[in-house]
Design a protein around this motif. Structure first.
Motif, mmCIF file in Angstrom:
data_model
loop_
_atom_site.group_PDB
_atom_site.id
_atom_site.type_symbol
_atom_site.label_atom_id
_atom_site.label_comp_id
_atom_site.label_asym_id
_atom_site.label_seq_id
_atom_site.Cartn_x
_atom_site.Cartn_y
_atom_site.Cartn_z
ATOM 1 N N ALA A 1 1.992 -8.825 1.017
ATOM 2 C CA ALA A 1 1.232 -10.052 1.189
ATOM 3 C C ALA A 1 0.458 -10.424 -0.066
ATOM 4 O O ALA A 1 0.131 -9.576 -0.905
ATOM 5 C CB ALA A 1 0.265 -9.895 2.365
ATOM 6 N N HIS B 1 -2.580 -11.152 -2.355
ATOM 7 C CA HIS B 1 -3.991 -10.784 -2.453
ATOM 8 C C HIS B 1 -4.618 -11.620 -3.558
ATOM 9 O O HIS B 1 -3.958 -11.989 -4.524
ATOM 10 C CB HIS B 1 -4.189 -9.278 -2.674
ATOM 11 N N TYR C 1 -8.051 -9.027 -0.006
ATOM 12 C CA TYR C 1 -6.848 -8.751 0.774
ATOM 13 C C TYR C 1 -6.931 -9.420 2.134
ATOM 14 O O TYR C 1 -8.011 -9.536 2.728
ATOM 15 C CB TYR C 1 -6.669 -7.244 0.958
ATOM 16 N N ARG D 1 -1.317 -7.668 7.220
ATOM 17 C CA ARG D 1 -0.482 -7.002 6.212
ATOM 18 C C ARG D 1 0.509 -6.046 6.856
ATOM 19 O O ARG D 1 1.681 -5.991 6.461
ATOM 20 C CB ARG D 1 -1.368 -6.257 5.210
ATOM 21 N N GLU E 1 -2.207 -1.752 0.911
ATOM 22 C CA GLU E 1 -1.687 -1.202 2.167
ATOM 23 C C GLU E 1 -2.272 0.185 2.426
ATOM 24 O O GLU E 1 -1.600 1.092 2.876
ATOM 25 C CB GLU E 1 -0.156 -1.130 2.103
#
Length: 357
Positions: free
Chosen positions: A266, A268, A301, A307, A337
């Motif tokens: 994803a 950020h 994030y 995510r 992550e």
């Protein structure tokens, strides 16, 4: 690397050089080691600041979760002009801004190959993996003018040092023969960054990059010469490129071009990139602005739940098309992550990677 570490060379930046026009006297700019600043008709609105570097190898902090300890970045700033680029804030160390200046004020370490060769010849060098393309793209358009990468590749290969490259730049195709030759001396990994297929969207959010179709052709060329091509499908943009259909189409295209592995993650938004990207969202997709503020209101994030769900969907799509889960420089998890607890402990020298050519 901050510019206090540069070596000042003779020249006030006012003398015309080969293929360029003086842009500003060196005395007006805060870059130590500056030889000259030039513009050229081939690069509208772009100024190149040519500096002489004291060092080329950059050591990654031991606390970093990245699986490499050394990088080389021959350029600062990037003509790819990706609105989400996490490196934008580093330009502020040079007293440039993280927006237009990052895209158009390009610092070129013109002696990188020579300095690198000297550093690699030191008795204490352990021939650990060196990662290229970790900060700004080594195959951005400026490389067509300065041709630093052939000397960098040769220096690494001749010293027995394995290396990896991540790029959006199809200019890498110029060096395919050289990379294939280097792979017979050391392990080499080549990765392509491609996270969207829509050329119109790519032109708006990554305005200086080759088209998605051109990058797919680069993957095909790499695969045709025997490279095991990894793709970094990052960043996936909320509400723009994160749908199931987009993921399915992307993974099908990557597999069809000959990629063997992919790592998707994803968006950020670090400081610098955050302001620049959200300004674009407000201009081009104002209906999404509130949603972005909700997703990124408290952190660089997106929420962990988003995510993780995106990673599961992307991984499932990749598997359906026979793609393994792996990224550039042997990264196996998208940024953000979760942290690797071992990252805070001293690490053993990295072992050589298997050859990917």
């Amino acid at each position: 690397m901050r510019w206090e570490a540069q070596t000042l060379q003779a020249g006030d930046g006012s003398e015309p050089g080969e293929g360029g026009t003086p842009a500003a006297p060196a005395a007006l700019l805060p870059l130590s080691g500056l030889q000259r600043s030039i513009t050229t008709p081939e690069f509208a609105d772009t100024t190149f600041h040519e500096v002489v570097a004291k060092s080329a190898l950059n050591k990654v902090p031991d606390s970093s979760p990245m699986p490499f300890r050394w990088t080389v970045n021959p350029y600062r700033g990037c003509t790819h002009a990706c609105r989400y680029c996490y490196a934008r804030s580093t330009h502020e160390y040079l007293e440039f801004d993280a927006g237009t200046d990052f895209d158009q004020q390009i610092v070129v370490k013109v002696n990188t190959p020579e300095v690198l060769r000297r550093e690699l010849s030191r008795p204490g060098w352990n021939r650990e993996l060196v990662a290229l393309g970790t900060n700004t793209d080594p195959y951005q358009r400026a490389e067509g003018r300065y041709r630093l990468m052939p000397g960098i590749i040769t220096a690494l290969a001749d010293s027995g040092t394995p290396f990896s490259i991540l790029t959006k730049g199809t200019l890498l195709g110029r060096d395919l023969d050289l990379l294939a030759s280097a792979s017979r001396q050391v392990p080499v990994q080549v990765s392509v960054s491609l996270a969207m297929l829509d050329p119109a969207l790519a032109h708006r959010v990554e305005p200086g990059t080759p088209t998605p179709a051109a990058r797919l052709r680069l993957i095909e060329r790499l695969s045709a010469v025997g490279a095991d091509v990894t793709v970094m499908a990052m960043p996936l943009l909320p509400w723009l490129t994160d749908s199931d259909q987009h993921l399915e189409d992307l993974m099908a295209a990557l597999a069809g071009a000959g990629a063997t592995s992919v790592l998707a993650g994803a968006l950020h938004l670090r400081p610098g990139a955050r302001q620049w990207y959200l300004q674009w969202i407000e201009q081009d997709h104002p209906g999404l602005l509130d949603g972005y503020h909700q997703l990124y209101g408290r952190s660089s994030y997106a929420p962990a739940s988003y995510r993780k769900a995106l990673t599961r969907r992307a991984t499932s799509a990749a598997r359906r098309h026979g793609l393994h889960r792996e990224g550039a420089h042997r990264i196996t998890r998208p940024d953000g992550e979760g942290r690797n607890p071992a990252a805070d402990r001293p690490r053993e020298p990295a072992s050589p990677q298997p050859a990917l050519f």
